[in-house]
Write an enzyme that holds these catalytic residues in place. Structure first.
Site, mmCIF file in Angstrom:
data_model
loop_
_atom_site.group_PDB
_atom_site.id
_atom_site.type_symbol
_atom_site.label_atom_id
_atom_site.label_comp_id
_atom_site.label_asym_id
_atom_site.label_seq_id
_atom_site.Cartn_x
_atom_site.Cartn_y
_atom_site.Cartn_z
ATOM 1 N N LYS A 8 55.858 -1.444 57.738
ATOM 2 C CA LYS A 8 56.752 -0.403 58.261
ATOM 3 C C LYS A 8 57.196 -0.746 59.671
ATOM 4 C CE LYS A 8 53.545 1.620 61.176
ATOM 5 N NZ LYS A 8 53.523 1.365 62.613
ATOM 6 N N ASP A 130 48.301 5.979 59.862
ATOM 7 C CA ASP A 130 49.518 5.421 59.260
ATOM 8 C C ASP A 130 49.454 5.389 57.731
ATOM 9 O OD1 ASP A 130 50.901 4.955 61.596
ATOM 10 O OD2 ASP A 130 50.187 2.881 61.813
#
Ligand code: C5P
Length: 281
Positions: A8, A130
């Protein structure tokens, strides 16, 4: 069973003061990209983990291992499991590679051990801030300490040039540095410098940037050098030290990568994609 785990980029990351639980409330715009690790989860005679090319630990300190163990505890079977991880996403870099591996492993193990979606969500938050995003993926606004993920329309029509400098930053230390600096705001990119699909999120900045630079000022040297070679703003993702910029196409991002300075750990063009992981049958 085999899965792909995607990295990401934090397009934007706003931080607020540390809560009593030790975490900082954040508001981030997160985007999955097509930089990937591969992972298999198989029945075995005993628990084990292999990372054939290196790049991550092969024991219970690996988040993917912990994801499988937690899914098995929540599930309907105690069969020992072997994980094989092929690492490509550099770590630590702020690219969420470890969290992506954990999310992919968790989803594979959830299938294998018939774990409910509610348990997957609970385990994801326990694994790391995350991981809840990595379970969902695509384009999302992330809040809380990372546990609230609000999916947004898929962003597309642009590419990233990403350069990972040879600088290793520990996430907890970067947050502590942000505390010591008394909560700075990071530099921002305005709508004019963003791809059309992202202009609605403008301005996008990373509040952890000044905190990372306070720990290792060479991060800013890399950023300045890339900004000068590319002629556009360069941002850092997460707690760093990976740096990125936006380009209209993959081939322009590839041209940018080809003129990155020597000495980077990795340099790569990537594009946004609309999922965090996928099962490869
Ligand atoms: O949740 P995770 O293990 O990824 O976080 C690593 C460290 O980063 C935490 O121990 C905490 O110090 C810091 N952190 C934070 N606020 C967040 C996320 C992480 O302070 N929202």
């Amino acid at each position: 069973m085999r899965a792909t785990a995607y990295a990401k980029i934090n397009l934007g990351l706003r931080i607020r003061s540390r809560h009593a639980d030790g975490y900082h409330p954040l508001r981030g715009v997160f985007q999955t990209i097509d930089w990937r690790d591969d992972l298999t989860v198989e029945d075995s005679d005993e628990d084990g983990m292999e990372v054939p090319g290196g790049g991550a630990p092969e024991d219970e300190t690996n988040l993917a291992w912990r994801a499988v163990a937690a899914a098995r505890d929540a599930g309907d079977d105690a069969q020992p499991t072997r994980i094989v991880l092929t690492k490509r996403i550099p770590s630590p870099a702020g690219l969420g590679g470890g969290s992506a591996d954990a999310a992919a492993a968790l989803n594979l193990a959830a299938r294998r051990f018939s774990v409910s979606f509610d348990d997957v969500r609970r385990i994801a938050v326990d694994l790391g801030s995350d991981v809840p995003f990595a379970v969902v993926g695509g384009t999302a606004i992330v809040t809380g300490r990372g546990e609230f993920v609000s999916p947004q329309p898929d962003a597309s029509g642009f590419a990233f040039a990403i350069v990972v400098p040879p600088i290793s930053l520990d996430t907890a230390s970067v947050y502590r540095s942000w505390d010591r600096l008394e909560g700075p705001r990071g530099p921002e990119i305005g709508a004019d410098d963003l791809p059309p699909a992202l202009r609605g999120y403008a301005p996008l900045g990373n509040d952890l940037y000044p905190a990372a630079v306070a720990i290792d000022p060479t991060v800013d040297g890399w950023r300045a050098e890339l900004a000068s070679r590319w002629g556009i703003p360069v941002m850092m993702t997460g707690s760093g030290a990976a740096l990125f910029a936006y380009f209209p196409t993959r081939s322009e991002a590839e041209d940018a990568v080809s003129i990155a300075p020597e000495g980077a750990v990795a340099a790569k063009a990537a594009e946004p994609i609309n999922r965090g992981w996928e099962i490869v049958e």
